[in-house]
Design an enzyme around this catalytic site. Structure first.
Site, short mmCIF file in Angstrom:
data_model
loop_
_atom_site.label_atom_id
_atom_site.label_comp_id
_atom_site.label_asym_id
_atom_site.label_seq_id
_atom_site.Cartn_x
_atom_site.Cartn_y
_atom_site.Cartn_z
N LEU A 105 0.92 -1.12 0.10
CA LEU A 105 0.18 0.03 0.20
C LEU A 105 0.93 1.25 -0.22
CD1 LEU A 105 -2.80 -0.76 2.86
CD2 LEU A 105 -2.74 -1.02 0.18
N ASP A 106 0.55 2.51 -0.66
CA ASP A 106 1.45 3.63 -0.35
C ASP A 106 1.30 3.81 0.82
OD1 ASP A 106 1.61 3.36 -3.45
OD2 ASP A 106 0.16 5.05 -3.70
N ARG A 107 2.42 4.52 1.28
CA ARG A 107 2.52 5.01 2.45
C ARG A 107 1.52 6.17 2.95
NH1 ARG A 107 7.73 8.26 4.77
NH2 ARG A 107 7.67 8.38 6.88
N PRO A 108 0.70 7.10 2.02
CA PRO A 108 -0.39 7.41 2.74
C PRO A 108 -1.62 7.17 3.03
CG PRO A 108 0.31 8.36 0.78
CD PRO A 108 0.88 6.99 0.80
N VAL A 109 -1.26 5.60 2.21
CA VAL A 109 -2.98 4.50 2.93
C VAL A 109 -2.83 4.07 3.61
CG1 VAL A 109 -4.17 3.43 1.46
CG2 VAL A 109 -2.76 5.01 -0.50
#
Length: 253
Positions: A70-74
């Site tokens: 998952l992307d870091r901000p997700v």
């Protein structure tokens, strides 16, 4: 508690949705890396290894295999492997697209169609960490396919459920922005400025996969906490989103 788990194990440090000898399914908080990088900042794989060591009092190395990112901000549901055999089989499920990933997102505006399949071609600028969307096949661009359905719209925002068919970097963020509906707080892809640091309005809400040993199809779901920005939609909208998340893969929306 599963039969293979130590009855005296401590409470896990991260929210655990499922654990057995082969699988570990947890909730990732926004802002945490999926795996270690050169920043040295906290990542899910390292946190889970430390957690398992403490909970089960294991003095040696602990195996935790990264299956998907998952992307870091997700934030949201992530599946990890507890054995190398499970990691290999789960990774093959991802490669063969027998791994269902569904998300909820808040986007600006309302998509022109209430539900649709988006098919684009994405190229990534690694230096700027940004993805460009192309309508047609382009050199060095990879095909990106997703389905979306609008659960509710109000106040210039829409609550959208997304099913990924491919797992390209920044795929949902880039494709939704391309149709004029950038994710809330996603400045990188055109969202309006917001005061302060805000979590990206994207959440991994459902992951489905065949168990690496029993072959049973298992689905793990969790909605985001009903805090800002998710609190902007009422219970009826979330009930519709939950119903969409429960739709079988391959069933038309």
């Amino acid at each position: 508690m599963n039969a293979d788990m130590n009855r005296e194990a401590a409470t896990p440090l991260l929210p655990v949705l499922h654990e057995d000898n082969h699988l570990l399914v947890v909730l990732k908080s926004p802002g945490i890396l999926s795996q270690a990088d050169d920043t040295g900042e906290p990542d899910m794989v390292s946190l889970l290894k430390d957690d398992l060591k403490v909970r089960y009092n294991k003095p040696g190395n602990v195996f935790v295999g990264l299956v998907h990112r998952l992307d870091r901000p997700v934030g949201g549901v992530m599946v990890f492997a507890k054995t190398s055999k499970a990691a290999s089989r789960l990774s093959e499920s991802v490669r063969s697209r027998n791994f269902e990933k569904m998300y909820v997102a808040l986007v600006h505006g309302t998509p022109a169609r209430a539900s649709a399949t988006l098919r684009h071609y994405l190229s990534k600028d690694a230096a700027r960490n940004i993805v460009t969307v192309h309508e047609r096949p382009t050199a060095d661009a990879k095909e990106a396919v997703l389905d979306y359905q609008v659960a509710a719209s109000r106040g210039g925002l829409s609550l959208v459920v997304v099913r990924l068919h491919t797992g390209r970097p920044h795929q949902i963020r880039a494709q939704m922005a391309h149709i004029g509906c950038p994710l809330v707080y996603d400045r990188k892809y055109g969202a309006p400025p917001a005061k302060g640091e805000r979590d990206l309005a994207l959440w991994s809400a459902s992951v489905g996969v065949h168990h690496p040993v029993s072959k049973e199809w298992m689905t793990f779901r969790a909605l985001p906490p009903r805090s800002e920005p998710w609190s902007q939609f009422a219970d009826d909208a979330w009930r519709r989103a939950e119903s969409m998340l429960a739709t079988d893969q391959g069933t038309a929306w």
